[in-house]
Write a protein that holds these residues in place. Sequence first.
Motif, PDB file in Angstrom:
ATOM      1  N   THR A 258       0.815  -1.218   0.000  1.00 14.95           N
ATOM      2  CA  THR A 258       0.000   0.000   0.000  1.00 14.95           C
ATOM      3  C   THR A 258       0.847   1.267   0.000  1.00 14.95           C
ATOM      4  O   THR A 258       0.385   2.313  -0.427  1.00 14.95           O
ATOM      5  CB  THR A 258      -0.923   0.017   1.228  1.00 14.95           C
ATOM      6  OG1 THR A 258      -0.124  -0.112   2.422  1.00 14.95           O
ATOM      7  CG2 THR A 258      -1.919  -1.136   1.171  1.00 14.95           C
ATOM      8  N   SER A 259       2.064   1.183   0.479  1.00 17.09           N
ATOM      9  CA  SER A 259       2.955   2.334   0.478  1.00 17.09           C
ATOM     10  C   SER A 259       3.537   2.541  -0.912  1.00 17.09           C
ATOM     11  O   SER A 259       4.091   1.601  -1.513  1.00 17.09           O
ATOM     12  CB  SER A 259       4.080   2.128   1.503  1.00 17.09           C
ATOM     13  OG  SER A 259       5.020   3.181   1.429  1.00 17.09           O
ATOM     14  N   ASN A 260       3.423   3.759  -1.441  1.00 17.99           N
ATOM     15  CA  ASN A 260       3.917   4.038  -2.785  1.00 17.99           C
ATOM     16  C   ASN A 260       5.431   3.936  -2.866  1.00 17.99           C
ATOM     17  O   ASN A 260       5.980   3.474  -3.882  1.00 17.99           O
ATOM     18  CB  ASN A 260       3.460   5.433  -3.231  1.00 17.99           C
ATOM     19  CG  ASN A 260       1.971   5.507  -3.449  1.00 17.99           C
ATOM     20  OD1 ASN A 260       1.359   4.546  -3.908  1.00 17.99           O
ATOM     21  ND2 ASN A 260       1.370   6.634  -3.115  1.00 17.99           N
ATOM     22  N   ASP A 261       6.133   4.351  -1.823  1.00 21.72           N
ATOM     23  CA  ASP A 261       7.593   4.292  -1.838  1.00 21.72           C
ATOM     24  C   ASP A 261       8.086   2.849  -1.889  1.00 21.72           C
ATOM     25  O   ASP A 261       8.974   2.505  -2.682  1.00 21.72           O
ATOM     26  CB  ASP A 261       8.156   5.001  -0.603  1.00 21.72           C
ATOM     27  CG  ASP A 261       7.841   6.489  -0.601  1.00 21.72           C
ATOM     28  OD1 ASP A 261       7.613   7.039  -1.703  1.00 21.72           O
ATOM     29  OD2 ASP A 261       7.800   7.099   0.489  1.00 21.72           O
ATOM     30  N   ARG A 268      11.141  -1.479  -9.060  1.00 24.29           N
ATOM     31  CA  ARG A 268      12.492  -1.287  -9.608  1.00 24.29           C
ATOM     32  C   ARG A 268      13.322  -2.568  -9.450  1.00 24.29           C
ATOM     33  O   ARG A 268      14.128  -2.915 -10.330  1.00 24.29           O
ATOM     34  CB  ARG A 268      13.172  -0.118  -8.902  1.00 24.29           C
ATOM     35  CG  ARG A 268      12.536   1.236  -9.196  1.00 24.29           C
ATOM     36  CD  ARG A 268      13.378   2.374  -8.647  1.00 24.29           C
ATOM     37  NE  ARG A 268      12.741   3.662  -8.862  1.00 24.29           N
ATOM     38  CZ  ARG A 268      12.026   4.306  -7.952  1.00 24.29           C
ATOM     39  NH1 ARG A 268      11.877   3.774  -6.744  1.00 24.29           N
ATOM     40  NH2 ARG A 268      11.473   5.476  -8.217  1.00 24.29           N
ATOM     41  N   HIS A 269      13.139  -3.267  -8.326  1.00 26.00           N
ATOM     42  CA  HIS A 269      13.831  -4.544  -8.150  1.00 26.00           C
ATOM     43  C   HIS A 269      13.325  -5.575  -9.162  1.00 26.00           C
ATOM     44  O   HIS A 269      14.125  -6.367  -9.698  1.00 26.00           O
ATOM     45  CB  HIS A 269      13.614  -5.039  -6.720  1.00 26.00           C
ATOM     46  CG  HIS A 269      14.236  -6.375  -6.450  1.00 26.00           C
ATOM     47  ND1 HIS A 269      15.598  -6.585  -6.452  1.00 26.00           N
ATOM     48  CD2 HIS A 269      13.675  -7.582  -6.174  1.00 26.00           C
ATOM     49  CE1 HIS A 269      15.858  -7.852  -6.190  1.00 26.00           C
ATOM     50  NE2 HIS A 269      14.704  -8.473  -6.006  1.00 26.00           N
ATOM     51  N   LEU A 301       3.325   8.437  -9.453  1.00 29.97           N
ATOM     52  CA  LEU A 301       4.690   7.924  -9.474  1.00 29.97           C
ATOM     53  C   LEU A 301       4.712   6.418  -9.692  1.00 29.97           C
ATOM     54  O   LEU A 301       5.543   5.899 -10.466  1.00 29.97           O
ATOM     55  CB  LEU A 301       5.389   8.285  -8.160  1.00 29.97           C
ATOM     56  CG  LEU A 301       6.841   7.812  -8.015  1.00 29.97           C
ATOM     57  CD1 LEU A 301       7.710   8.415  -9.109  1.00 29.97           C
ATOM     58  CD2 LEU A 301       7.380   8.170  -6.637  1.00 29.97           C
ATOM     59  N   SER A 302       3.811   5.692  -9.045  1.00 31.44           N
ATOM     60  CA  SER A 302       3.752   4.240  -9.228  1.00 31.44           C
ATOM     61  C   SER A 302       3.378   3.885 -10.657  1.00 31.44           C
ATOM     62  O   SER A 302       3.909   2.911 -11.218  1.00 31.44           O
ATOM     63  CB  SER A 302       2.745   3.628  -8.249  1.00 31.44           C
ATOM     64  OG  SER A 302       3.094   3.921  -6.916  1.00 31.44           O
TER      65      SER A 302
END
Length: 723
Positions: A258-261, A268-269, A301-302
Amino acid sequence: AVVSTQSGHYGRAESPVKPKPKAKKKSKKTKPAVSDETADSSGQTAEESDQTPETASKDENIPKSGNVKKGLSRLGEKDSDFFKFLQENDPDLLDFSGAEDSDGLSGVNSEDEIPEDLEDEAENMSDNDPDPDTEMAGQEEPELAEPTVTAINVTPQLLKKWKLNLEKNSLPTWKQLVRAFQAAVVTAKGDEPESEMKYTIVDPDIVNKVIMMCLKYTSELLKSHLGENPTSSTKWNRLKMSLKSYLTSLTELLGLLTSNDVLCAVMRHCKAMLPYYAAFSRLIKKFVKSHVAVWGSKSELSRVVAFTCLQAVVKKIPTFLEDMLKKMYVEYTKCSKMMNPKSRDNIMLMRNSLVEMFKINPSITYTTGFLYIRQLAVTLRSVIVNKKDVESVYNWQYVNCLHVWVSVLSDCDACLQPLIFPLIQVMMGVIKLHSSPCFYPLHLHSIRLMLHLAAATNKHIPLVHSLLGTLDFCAVVHKAPATKPVDLTCVLRVTKGYKKTKAFQDGVFDLTYELLLNYISQLSQSISFPEVSFPVIVWLRKFNKKCNNPKYTSQMKQLLEKMEAVSRDLTEKRSSVSFTPKDLDKVTEWESQLPDSALTKYFNTWLKIHRAVAAANKSAEEEEEEGGEGEEEDVGADDSDEEGETAPSPKKKAKKSKKSKTKDTPDANGIENVNGASSDASSPDKKKKKKNKTKKVEEETKVDEDVEFVDTGDMVEDIVLSD
């Protein structure tokens, strides 16, 4: 012990004696036992077969030393595969000397009998022999075949130990970390841990640490051991199953965050792990599906990070492009069912990224575009024939699909040019489907799309009739009570009560005037502008005569003056040319040398001023909403629009707002209370009647700002794709 991969037997060298039928156990791939009655005949055939060249060559390799050697020669005939395996893997077992025969097997004193202890041992080992396919599969997943008794709880001390080993690129430690990562994903899902799991995690902090440890060390560790081409590495078979389980859990984790970061970090991984995803066809499909879901539902961003991952997949595996385009298109239609100021930016981001994907391969874009444009045409035709279910066309999902294909074909190769005409015909059919003023916002959306397509492809689309028909509605003055204006860019239709209001009339006129300026400015660069503009000039003069709104007539006068000036200028310039209209190449060259016309400059200036004023009004409305000011001040501020090329001053806006209040808010509508009337103040019955009348008028003219057709379903998911 000696293993036979063909017959599945374990044991030492067999005796030449045939085992007893009652003690013999049949394996899957061994021949059935021979009965006692046929023992003599089998011995006879064996002796006869010794004379063949094949058995003769085998007998030469076996030294004759007693009964054991005769039994081994009989074994070569009865089970040649097992005998060949013994020759290849343990030839010393078949090489007997006379002393070995007398010392090692001195207890064998019969030609057709074998000691029972050797027979039982061989049969028991044969029963426990695994299947060859299972044995080969066990070489691929040795770590998953290990039985576990009790699950180990992951502690911070254990993580520190793993961290030190992972810094040294330890593969056994990474395999243990993979199992802990599986337990972390199960904990994040909220499921109960499975009994086969080696590790369990209870603390959420440990879950986060395990995930971050995997993201930090996995990519570099695998790159150091497997290299750039993982499948060709010698360690691939050792790591294949652990890597597959890790990638499966990693894909499941994307749908749980749920966290965008954290979500962006995991994606990215995943992008860094793409070479390993490519080795598993099922996992790469799950990779695409999960990233398409993030692209259509998460924050801005996502969405951008997910789109970059999808682009990387296409570069790595170009064959996935067609399937990916279809999934992204379906996801786009799901997310574009409703349009409002909050969702407009996300829909625009998805549309632009989808257009970028369509530009990768024009041939695949043509087949996909032909399929979906045809679907839009079939949906429109069914509505025209049945004259029902207008909502299947007049909805945001349909309009946004048209917008995608307009953007794709606006900057396309020559192979996509044949799709332009059917797309224009579909948009023309949408405009002609319903001519009610309630659907004017939808008509103007379609006209805007066609103007954008015409300007990008340098094609002429006849839109004068549609634009002038909309202006006819604005020529009649509507005296309905003043209401709060609605942003028509996010509306497809309005209610019957709202279409009679002045706010709706002003909004329709502003949009129509902008589109008419755009259309005329595009034609002003053509050599045929004097002929094309003549009917428009005649119609605008008639409009000025029958329209009583000074705001509309003043803007139309400015447009008429510009059109007449450009028409005279082009007539003078083309009077000196030597070519004829059939010389298209010379006509195109002559038009390319023309400078920007006065209409083009006027349109660009007007558009900048109009957008600046709209932005200022929007910010003012937000401040008024925060300050809690009334709706009457909003109406007065929004009714004032700019005229000509310059924006009006704030003083003029204030004067116009006062006039609009006095003109547009009659006493009978009940918006302003009129005091001092003796008849109203004297009798309370008349006051009640007046209140009832005002309530009725307000209900009739009540504005539904969010009115629009809500589509009944996803029209794209129901597609049955042809071969």
